[in-house]
Design an enzyme around this catalytic site. Structure first.
Site, PDB file in Angstrom:
ATOM      1  N   TRP A 130       2.315  -6.957   8.501  1.00 42.02           N
ATOM      2  CA  TRP A 130       1.527  -6.739   7.256  1.00 42.02           C
ATOM      3  C   TRP A 130       0.326  -7.269   6.821  1.00 42.02           C
ATOM      4  CZ3 TRP A 130       3.473  -9.584   2.565  1.00 42.02           C
ATOM      5  CH2 TRP A 130       3.523  -7.879   1.543  1.00 42.02           C
ATOM      6  N   ASP A 211      11.920  -9.992   7.883  1.00 41.09           N
ATOM      7  CA  ASP A 211      11.151  -9.451   6.974  1.00 41.09           C
ATOM      8  C   ASP A 211      12.023  -8.354   6.575  1.00 41.09           C
ATOM      9  OD1 ASP A 211      10.305  -8.544   4.546  1.00 41.09           O
ATOM     10  OD2 ASP A 211       7.732  -9.035   5.346  1.00 41.09           O
ATOM     11  N   LYS A 246      11.544  -0.909  -2.425  1.00 43.76           N
ATOM     12  CA  LYS A 246      11.354   0.237  -2.008  1.00 43.76           C
ATOM     13  C   LYS A 246      12.726   1.190  -2.030  1.00 43.76           C
ATOM     14  CE  LYS A 246       7.997  -2.201  -0.268  1.00 43.76           C
ATOM     15  NZ  LYS A 246       6.361  -1.768  -0.334  1.00 43.76           N
TER      16      LYS A 246
END
Ligand code: LMR
Length: 398
Positions: A130, A211, A246
């Protein structure tokens, strides 16, 4: 003093969001930032979240401080979402979960924690990872290296090379893994691959740091934490940062958590003091609203059921879009093979086009995606898929 400051480039993902918003082209498509979008291209508030907000509005009696580690009931509830009841019970007080301001805040908290445990630690990130991982972790003063992860040619995990690299690591090395729905490539580790990493961590002594920003958006709430739970039950130490941005659609409410598993209760007690001090010196304490919503949803049977149904719809829509996109590409006569997009998980995949082709999609067609060619699959819908695929077909010929 301020005249000496140098202007910095916009963040590659957030800058794209701003450019998309400023674009007046009615055909514009946002495949940039990772937010879920419905068929109308909107990111609505989930119904379960709205109901929980309403209940909180009418029942909350105080806005007094919560504390640097956040709300204890939220920490227990998100810990259980991550680990499941029986593992939570068996880990007991070896596990600490601390509320954080979103996933980013959780990552930064984890970085500070690693730094205080070992100032010389090196964090190993996947290549690619990311876009914000390296700036975020390095700004805490940690050394960063990368291990091989994604093979752009075969669209799969370079697992043998990854293992060769990790096998050389040891104490003082921290390996950052994506729990599910790898961002940016969508290629996840299989169950046997997670098992191999568990074995290697035990053998070599490196610390695993996961993560987890997309639990429930890959294969399911339980399926997506296979790796997290396997490692949590087998390793003496583990760090997991989870986000509710999310899967609860709480992006701007900044709701996340840092969970640390230590090899003893005594160490976990010390770890909690370190994390609390890091929070206090950086932002004092996390915002409450998002965490209160999550806590209420997960502890109320009806709200939880409703949230689960909404999350399942989101997941199914993303997986359906992956299949629809690949099929549209085939029916519109693109000869390149994009079938890998259907095999990948979560919001993201690489289109695999070069930077010039990405720039052409952005500048000539108002189709916004990151320079790496990462797309947010959830930005596709029935109204824009034809335009998207025909623009892609034209750009691929250049
Ligand atoms: C993304 O990767 O697009 C999201 O995680 C949003 C962000 O903060 O970058």
């Amino acid at each position: 003093m301020f005249q000496s400051l140098k202007s910095l480039p916009a963040d590659p993902i957030l800058g794209l969001m701003a450019s998309y918003r400023a674009d007046n082209n009615p055909k514009k498509i946002d495949l940039g930032i990772g937010v879920y979008k419905n068929e109308n291209g909107d990111t609505p508030i989930m119904t379960s979240v709205k109901k929980a907000e309403d209940l909180i509005l009418h029942s909350q009696t105080s806005k007094s401080y919560v504390g640097p580690t956040g709300a204890a009931d939220y920490n227990a509830t998100v810990g259980e979402l991550l680990l499941g009841k029986s593992l939570m019970d068996s880990l007991g007080k070896r596990r600490v979960t601390v509320q954080s301001p979103g996933g980013c805040g959780g990552l930064r908290l984890a970085a500070e924690f690693i730094k205080s445990a070992n100032p010389n630690a090196t964090v190993w990130v996947s290549d690619p990872t990311w876009a914000n991982h390296v700036p975020l972790l390095a700004s805490a003063g940690l050394k960063i290296e990368s291990y091989p992860y994604y093979d752009y040619a075969s669209h799969s995990v370079r697992f043998d090379e990854m293992i060769d690299c990790l096998a050389k690591l040891g104490r003082g090395d921290v390996v950052l893994l994506h729990g599910c729905c790898h961002n940016p490539c969508g290629a996840d580790l299989s169950q046997p691959q997670w098992q191999r990493i568990r074995d290697l961590a035990l053998e070599c002594g490196f610390t695993v740091f996961i993560d987890l920003a997309y639990q429930g958006l890959g294969d399911g709430l339980e399926e997506d934490v296979y790796g997290v739970r396997l490692l949590a039950e087998s390793l003496p130490e583990l760090i997991v940062v989870s986000s509710c941005s999310k899967n609860f659609g709480l992006y701007r409410e900044r709701t996340g958590a840092t969970t640390v598993i230590c090899d003893s209760e005594a160490v976990a007690t010390v770890a909690t003091t370190q994390i609390a001090a890091a929070a206090r010196t950086m932002y004092s304490m996390p915002p409450d609203h998002g965490a209160a919503i999550v806590q209420l949803i997960l502890s109320d049977a009806d709200l939880r059921k409703e949230w689960d149904t909404e999350l399942t719809e989101m997941r199914n829509r993303i997986n359906g879009l992956r299949a629809q996109f690949v099929s549209k590409i085939q029916t519109m006569g693109i000869s390149e093979d994009f079938s890998f997009i259907e095999r990948e998980k979560g919001m993201f995949s690489f289109l695999g086009v070069n930077v010039d082709q990405v720039q052409s999609l952005v500048n000539d067609y108002s189709i916004y995606l990151v320079n790496s060619s990462r797309i947010n699959v959830a930005g596709i819908n029935n109204q824009n898929i034809e335009y998207l695929v025909s623009s892609l077909a034209t750009v691929l010929k250049t």
